[in-house]
Design an enzyme around this catalytic site. Structure first.
Site: not given
Ligand code: MN
Length: 328
Positions: A9, A11, A165, A286
């Site tokens: 995860e 981005h 998500h 993340d």
């Molecule tokens: Mn995320």
């Protein structure tokens, strides 16, 4: 023994799409984040190296395609974004793979785009930022609805995971946050919406029709491991026509995987292991909203789990779920 970890995860943004400062960020903070979203082969890669991360599966920053109400524009933006992601993977495929962005404003187009991304571009699945706005800004469409069932059939037949998500609930639909904007976003708003969306999927019956469908949740399951017993207990007393054939916890155990993204908490991890087992939990970060060094420092020093379980969560489960042996 430590091995290079995989994270699912992280981005990125397509150049030109990260200029506007989202409501939940101060302009200075967003400047740093937007730079990190764009600097895949520089900052992201060096952060991975420093944290012992061998591979990152890239996805767009939220809400991305889900926040484009115009169907045609959403379809075009998804295609452009996926081509961009494919170019980034091609530059360094041993370190990067990708999840497809999907225009679920148009379920047929989303299914076709997923097929293109998996079969032609070699993507590992899809990552979608919860509900889609369709036609008008003030709309929130969830994917348990009948128009999405054929799409789910395509996901199952491709045998790739669908990463659900978070995104923020629309202000008009979350009046319980009024006056306390600090509870929105990743503090709590994301969790409320995404956990609800996951429960909508579990309870609508799609996992009865498509029993091999695989959904991934971040943030150690968006509170569901802590709450699943109570949800099943209460729904058994008042099902109100819930069409699911099994307890919702059964789908959670058989159809879902969860990642550690943004939830580097040992107590929560142990509860999640008790629910799902170590085979269904995957290390993730993340980035750039969380620091890879913080995630790795926590995960690498876990002394409450066995080495065998650590190795599965660090890498083995991801290799299996994402079929990385078959990666180009
Ligand atoms: Mn995320």
């Amino acid at each position: 023994m430590k091995i290079p970890k995989i994270t699912l995860e992280d981005h990125v943004a397509v150049p030109g799409t990260a200029d506007k400062v989202p409501d939940r960020f101060e302009p200075e903070a967003w400047q740093k984040i937007s730079h990190a979203l764009l600097d895949i082969h520089g900052q992201l890669l060096s952060d991975m190296d420093a944290a012992g991360i061998g591979m990152s599966v890239l996805s767009l920053n939220c809400p991305a395609i889900q926040g484009i109400p115009d169907k045609k524009r959403a379809v075009e933006a998804a295609r452009r974004a996926n081509d961009y992601l494919a170019e980034q993977v091609a530059r360094n495929p041993k370190r990067f793979q990708a999840f497809a962005a999907l225009p679920l404003q148009d379920p047929d187009a989303a299914a076709k785009e997923l097929v293109r991304c998996v079969k032609q571009l070699g993507f590992r699945g899809a990552l979608v930022n919860s509900f889609s706005q369709i036609d008008v800004d003030d709309s929130a469409v969830y994917y348990d609805l009948p128009q999405y069932w054929d799409f789910w059939g395509t996901v199952e037949s491709l045998d790739v995971p669908f990463y659900l998500h978070p995104r923020d609930p629309l202000p008009s639909r979350m009046t319980s946050f009024d006056g306390q904007p600090w509870l929105r976003g990743s503090v709590w708003g994301f969790t409320v919406d995404t956990a609800t969306h996951a429960l909508r999927l579990m309870s609508c019956g799609i996992f009865d029709k498509y029993p091999k469908l695989t959904v991934i949740l971040g943030h150690l399951g968006e509170t569901l491991p802590f709450l699943m017993w109570r949800i099943d207990n209460r729904i058994s007393m008042a099902s109100r026509g819930c069409p699911a054939k099994k307890k919702l916890g059964e789908y959670f155990k058989k159809n879902f995987y969860v990642t550690t993204s943004g939830q580097f908490c040992t107590q929560s991890l142990l509860d999640t292991i008790l629910w799902l087992g170590a085979d269904r939990i995957l290390f993730s970060v993340d980035h750039p909203f969380e620091k890879m060094s913080v995630a790795a420092n926590w995960f690498d020093n876990l002394d409450t789990i066995s080495e065998a379980d650590w190795l599965k969560m660090a890498r083995g489960n991801a290799e299996r779920v994402l079929k990385l042996d078959a990666a180009k």
